[in-house]
Design an enzyme around this catalytic site. Structure first.
Site, PDB file in Angstrom:
ATOM      1  N   ASN A  87     -20.669  13.514 120.882  1.00 49.77           N
ATOM      2  CA  ASN A  87     -20.712  13.848 119.355  1.00 49.77           C
ATOM      3  C   ASN A  87     -19.520  14.898 119.216  1.00 49.77           C
ATOM      4  O   ASN A  87     -19.686  15.900 120.135  1.00 49.77           O
ATOM      5  CB  ASN A  87     -21.992  14.543 119.071  1.00 49.77           C
ATOM      6  N   ASP A 132     -20.553  16.946 105.725  1.00 50.61           N
ATOM      7  CA  ASP A 132     -20.359  17.791 104.601  1.00 50.61           C
ATOM      8  C   ASP A 132     -18.876  17.780 104.269  1.00 50.61           C
ATOM      9  O   ASP A 132     -18.154  17.673 105.010  1.00 50.61           O
ATOM     10  CB  ASP A 132     -20.895  19.336 104.891  1.00 50.61           C
ATOM     11  N   GLU A 180     -19.130  18.233 121.578  1.00 52.67           N
ATOM     12  CA  GLU A 180     -17.835  19.160 121.390  1.00 52.67           C
ATOM     13  C   GLU A 180     -17.293  19.353 122.764  1.00 52.67           C
ATOM     14  O   GLU A 180     -16.914  20.332 122.931  1.00 52.67           O
ATOM     15  CB  GLU A 180     -18.247  20.149 120.486  1.00 52.67           C
ATOM     16  N   GLU A 193     -23.054  14.849 111.098  1.00 61.40           N
ATOM     17  CA  GLU A 193     -23.230  15.952 110.317  1.00 61.40           C
ATOM     18  C   GLU A 193     -22.352  16.150 109.041  1.00 61.40           C
ATOM     19  O   GLU A 193     -21.580  17.332 108.807  1.00 61.40           O
ATOM     20  CB  GLU A 193     -22.576  17.280 111.371  1.00 61.40           C
ATOM     21  N   HIS A 207     -16.975  17.110 109.243  1.00 62.10           N
ATOM     22  CA  HIS A 207     -17.092  18.078 108.463  1.00 62.10           C
ATOM     23  C   HIS A 207     -15.673  18.163 107.710  1.00 62.10           C
ATOM     24  O   HIS A 207     -14.595  18.309 108.425  1.00 62.10           O
ATOM     25  CB  HIS A 207     -17.097  19.517 109.154  1.00 62.10           C
TER      26      HIS A 207
HETATM   27  C1  XIL Z   1     -24.694  25.245 113.331  1.00 61.82           C
HETATM   28  C2  XIL Z   1     -25.842  25.540 112.540  1.00 61.82           C
HETATM   29  O1  XIL Z   1     -25.915  24.956 111.208  1.00 61.82           O
HETATM   30  C3  XIL Z   1     -26.106  26.975 112.151  1.00 61.82           C
HETATM   31  O2  XIL Z   1     -27.304  26.933 111.508  1.00 61.82           O
HETATM   32  C4  XIL Z   1     -25.890  27.710 113.466  1.00 61.82           C
HETATM   33  O3  XIL Z   1     -25.931  29.023 113.380  1.00 61.82           O
HETATM   34  C5  XIL Z   1     -24.572  27.346 114.284  1.00 61.82           C
HETATM   35  O4  XIL Z   1     -24.647  25.734 114.421  1.00 61.82           O
HETATM   36  N1  XIL Z   1     -21.320  21.805 115.290  1.00 61.82           N
HETATM   37  C6  XIL Z   1     -22.682  21.241 115.692  1.00 61.82           C
HETATM   38  C7  XIL Z   1     -24.034  21.860 114.801  1.00 61.82           C
HETATM   39  O5  XIL Z   1     -22.815  20.412 116.549  1.00 61.82           O
HETATM   40  O6  XIL Z   1     -24.898  22.048 115.637  1.00 61.82           O
HETATM   41  C8  XIL Z   1     -23.396  23.228 114.314  1.00 61.82           C
HETATM   42  O7  XIL Z   1     -24.636  23.770 113.661  1.00 61.82           O
HETATM   43  C9  XIL Z   1     -22.203  23.423 113.661  1.00 61.82           C
HETATM   44  C10 XIL Z   1     -21.118  22.557 114.198  1.00 61.82           C
END
Ligand code: XIL
Length: 301
Positions: free
Chosen positions: A169, A236, A127, A234, A205
């Site tokens: 990422n 979802d 990020e 990631e 996401h």
């Molecule tokens: C999130 C986790 O799922 C949570 O448990 C934590 O409180 C905050 O981080 N991008 C990412 C992940 O790269 O690591 C993050 O995960 C969500 C956003």
């Protein structure tokens, strides 16, 4: 295939999940994990705050548990993440300049060395680009140590674990937009100059406001054309029923249409495990039952 992992393996891909290590004692959770998934990512346990709570004092117990679970069950491990502006230990807050740069590089070196040989792919940097239209780097304490902090992190990771694939990422980079254009320019530059980068992770996401982009496949392909692999890291998708199921199907189809899209990771197992559980964004409901999105995902693999 009759499971996500087996179906993905038919085309040489993995299907992974983000795992919270403290849930490995939940038999429903671990039953689904072991049945369906062939890769794991630590949800929090390999982040900077978790692994280096005090300067140069490392705690690997939770991350090691996940690696042991993966090894015992034939799963790959995706490392997440070595350098990120969030979830840093409190002691970094007072650092800047060379001191922060050196702390970051020591962190990358120590953690990647500890896990050497056990990590299939590392999200080395997470990020680092700004949202919005600038296409520029995100302002952060790490960015303020100098524009070369990302390549320095990648070089340190390569030296520590030459066998791991090293990935950048990010989120909101899934379609072609100013932010993904910025990442694209960085990866092109790294490849041209021999900075060690092997892959780009697309968090993916998705919400009602930010749905699966129509140019998802084309965007993955343009990165592959730079000589890197891509993974969905990631995934979802907010929603329910057939519209959520259709979106999952589109994501899987986009990856499968790109030869070097080598794997998909969802950001948890049951909706109730999700970091944004009110969105019900995952493939299994709170009871561990398969949702329509599970079936459409399996069918698309
Ligand atoms: C999130 C986790 O799922 C949570 O448990 C934590 O409180 C905050 O981080 N991008 C990412 C992940 O790269 O690591 C993050 O995960 C969500 C956003």
């Amino acid at each position: 295939g009759t499971t996500l992992g087996a179906a993905a393996a038919e085309t040489g891909r993995y299907f992974g999940a983000a795992v919270a290590v403290n849930r490995l004692s939940d038999s429903v959770y671990v039953g689904i994990l072991n049945r369906e998934f062939t890769s794991v990512t630590a949800e929090n346990e390999m982040k900077w705050d978790a692994t280096e709570p005090s300067p140069n004092q490392f705690t690997y117990a939770s991350g090691d548990k996940l690696v042991s679970h993966a090894e015992a069950n034939g799963m790959r491990v995706r490392g997440h993440t070595l350098a990120w502006h969030q979830q840093q230990p409190r002691w970094t807050a007072v650092l800047s300049g060379t001191a922060l740069r050196n702390a970051m590089l020591n962190h990358v070196t120590q953690v990647a060395t500890h896990y050497r040989g056990k990590i299939h792919a590392w999200n080395v940097v997470n990020e680092a680009f700004a949202d919005g239209g600038s296409g520029a780097r995100r302002d952060s304490n790490l960015q303020r140590t100098g524009d070369d902090w990302i390549e320095a992190a990648f070089r340190a990771a390569r030296a520590a674990d030459p066998g791991a694939k090293l990935c950048y990422n990010d989120y909101y980079t899934d379609g072609q937009n100013p932010k993904s254009n910025g990442v694209y320019a960085m990866v092109r530059d790294f490849r041209a100059r021999g900075v060690p980068i092997d892959c780009v992770g697309f968090q993916s996401h998705f919400t009602a406001q930010s749905p699966v982009p129509s140019d998802y496949q084309a965007n993955l392909q343009r990165f592959v054309d730079l000589g890197v692999e891509v993974q969905i890291t990631e995934l979802d998708i907010e929603g329910s029923g057939s519209s959520q199921a259709d979106s999952y199907s589109r994501v899987v189809s986009a990856c499968l249409a790109v030869s070097r899209c080598t794997g998909i990771t969802v950001s948890g197992i049951r909706d109730t495990d999700s970091w944004r559980s009110s969105a019900t964004p995952l493939l299994f409901d709170g009871n561990g039952a398969k949702k329509a999105a599970y079936t459409s995902t399996l069918d698309a693999l």
